[in-house]
Write a protein that holds these residues in place. Sequence first.
Motif, PDB file in Angstrom:
ATOM      1  N   UNK A   1      12.688  11.023  52.307  1.00 30.88           N
ATOM      2  CA  UNK A   1      13.996  10.476  52.668  1.00 30.88           C
ATOM      3  C   UNK A   1      14.205  10.485  54.178  1.00 30.88           C
ATOM      4  N   UNK A   2      13.709  11.531  54.829  1.00 35.13           N
ATOM      5  CA  UNK A   2      13.922  11.666  56.275  1.00 35.13           C
ATOM      6  C   UNK A   2      13.034  10.747  57.095  1.00 35.13           C
ATOM      7  N   UNK A   3      11.763  10.586  56.695  1.00 35.75           N
ATOM      8  CA  UNK A   3      10.837   9.856  57.560  1.00 35.75           C
ATOM      9  C   UNK A   3      10.025   8.776  56.851  1.00 35.75           C
ATOM     10  N   UNK A   4      10.267   8.592  55.562  1.00 35.17           N
ATOM     11  CA  UNK A   4       9.569   7.535  54.831  1.00 35.17           C
ATOM     12  C   UNK A   4       8.330   8.057  54.115  1.00 35.17           C
ATOM     13  N   UNK A   5       7.962   7.395  53.048  1.00 35.14           N
ATOM     14  CA  UNK A   5       6.817   7.830  52.237  1.00 35.14           C
ATOM     15  C   UNK A   5       5.512   7.751  53.025  1.00 35.14           C
ATOM     16  N   UNK A   6       5.232   6.596  53.605  1.00 35.75           N
ATOM     17  CA  UNK A   6       3.953   6.396  54.290  1.00 35.75           C
ATOM     18  C   UNK A   6       3.795   7.288  55.514  1.00 35.75           C
ATOM     19  N   UNK A   7       4.909   7.658  56.141  1.00 34.64           N
ATOM     20  CA  UNK A   7       4.848   8.465  57.361  1.00 34.64           C
ATOM     21  C   UNK A   7       4.802   9.968  57.083  1.00 34.64           C
ATOM     22  N   UNK A   8       4.738  10.341  55.819  1.00 35.72           N
ATOM     23  CA  UNK A   8       4.758  11.766  55.458  1.00 35.72           C
ATOM     24  C   UNK A   8       3.394  12.201  54.938  1.00 35.72           C
ATOM     25  N   UNK A   9       2.613  12.954  55.706  1.00 34.34           N
ATOM     26  CA  UNK A   9       1.309  13.424  55.230  1.00 34.34           C
ATOM     27  C   UNK A   9       1.454  14.640  54.316  1.00 34.34           C
ATOM     28  N   UNK A  10       0.423  14.891  53.559  1.00 34.31           N
ATOM     29  CA  UNK A  10       0.445  15.993  52.600  1.00 34.31           C
ATOM     30  C   UNK A  10       0.579  17.340  53.292  1.00 34.31           C
TER      31      UNK A  10
ATOM     32  N   UNK B   1       0.562  10.154  45.664  1.00 30.81           N
ATOM     33  CA  UNK B   1       1.316   9.365  44.688  1.00 30.81           C
ATOM     34  C   UNK B   1       1.714  10.197  43.473  1.00 30.81           C
ATOM     35  N   UNK B   2       0.841  11.121  43.087  1.00 30.21           N
ATOM     36  CA  UNK B   2       1.106  11.934  41.897  1.00 30.21           C
ATOM     37  C   UNK B   2       2.304  12.861  42.079  1.00 30.21           C
ATOM     38  N   UNK B   3       2.649  13.200  43.315  1.00 31.11           N
ATOM     39  CA  UNK B   3       3.837  14.025  43.550  1.00 31.11           C
ATOM     40  C   UNK B   3       5.069  13.315  43.015  1.00 31.11           C
ATOM     41  N   UNK B   4       5.101  12.014  43.164  1.00 29.92           N
ATOM     42  CA  UNK B   4       6.237  11.216  42.702  1.00 29.92           C
ATOM     43  C   UNK B   4       6.123  10.899  41.215  1.00 29.92           C
TER      44      UNK B   4
ATOM     45  N   UNK C   1      13.371   4.736  42.887  1.00 28.03           N
ATOM     46  CA  UNK C   1      13.569   4.072  44.176  1.00 28.03           C
ATOM     47  C   UNK C   1      12.259   3.992  44.941  1.00 28.03           C
ATOM     48  N   UNK C   2      11.520   5.087  44.963  1.00 27.44           N
ATOM     49  CA  UNK C   2      10.228   5.098  45.654  1.00 27.44           C
ATOM     50  C   UNK C   2       9.228   4.158  44.985  1.00 27.44           C
ATOM     51  N   UNK C   3       9.200   4.140  43.667  1.00 28.20           N
ATOM     52  CA  UNK C   3       8.270   3.253  42.954  1.00 28.20           C
ATOM     53  C   UNK C   3       8.552   1.791  43.276  1.00 28.20           C
ATOM     54  N   UNK C   4       9.822   1.448  43.356  1.00 23.27           N
ATOM     55  CA  UNK C   4      10.184   0.069  43.698  1.00 23.27           C
ATOM     56  C   UNK C   4       9.811  -0.269  45.145  1.00 23.27           C
ATOM     57  N   UNK C   5       9.808   0.732  46.025  1.00 20.39           N
ATOM     58  CA  UNK C   5       9.588   0.483  47.453  1.00 20.39           C
ATOM     59  C   UNK C   5       8.124   0.549  47.866  1.00 20.39           C
ATOM     60  N   UNK C   6       7.305   1.334  47.174  1.00 19.99           N
ATOM     61  CA  UNK C   6       5.948   1.640  47.631  1.00 19.99           C
ATOM     62  C   UNK C   6       4.910   1.044  46.680  1.00 19.99           C
ATOM     63  N   UNK C   7       4.168   0.028  47.118  1.00 24.64           N
ATOM     64  CA  UNK C   7       3.173  -0.600  46.227  1.00 24.64           C
ATOM     65  C   UNK C   7       2.128   0.377  45.687  1.00 24.64           C
ATOM     66  N   UNK C   8       1.699   1.349  46.505  1.00 28.80           N
ATOM     67  CA  UNK C   8       0.676   2.295  46.055  1.00 28.80           C
ATOM     68  C   UNK C   8       1.154   3.096  44.848  1.00 28.80           C
TER      69      UNK C   8
END
Length: 203
Positions: A35-44, A66-69, A119-126
């Motif tokens: 939520x703070x910095x975006x899915x793609x910009x957040x490393x494990x 992806x499995x976290x979500x 929301x994340x599933x709709x936003x993130x193709x991966x």
Amino acid sequence: MARTTPTAPPKLGLRERKKIQTRQAIRRAAYRLFEEQGYDATPVDQIAEAADVSPSTVFRYFPTKEDIVLTDEYDPLIVEQLRARPLDEPPVTSLRHAIVGLIRQYAEDARGEMLIRLTLIRQVPALRGRMSEGLTQTGDMLGEVLAERSGRATDDLDVRVVVAAVLGALQEAVFHCFDRGRIEDMEKDIDYALEVLARGLTL
């Protein structure tokens, strides 16, 4: 003698409860960072630090980011509910009661997390790509139980069609609610979607 539906969710041992707590801590940390910095910009490694665990621990519980979500603790509970249904009950009806019964038990706790996930599933193709793999694993698990209950092989076409139809209806009902901003109606729409299957896909 037919078996009856349990009135309470299956009890978990201490070890399994601790695993669930760790998974939930990782998820909460991940959702906050997404939520703070975006899915793609957040490393494990950032997720691990926020959850106060090591990166290897994150990957032990979630093989991919992806499995976290996408993963949760509900599949084994659905299996337990399904095994408790009467053996002479039609398979779609058994699956309907098992799935909807579990949703009723956890709806209030899970609704906020479900909204974040969708929301994340709709936003993130991966995530959408990985989701299909997760559904395959869920289908395999449910197929094993249906085959066990019916005396059929796990690769029986009837078993595979029933499981695929139920999972497809479940997914459509979930996104139907989400896309219309009615996440609070999810239980009702899932129940209705599976009822459509149970009565034979008539319109």
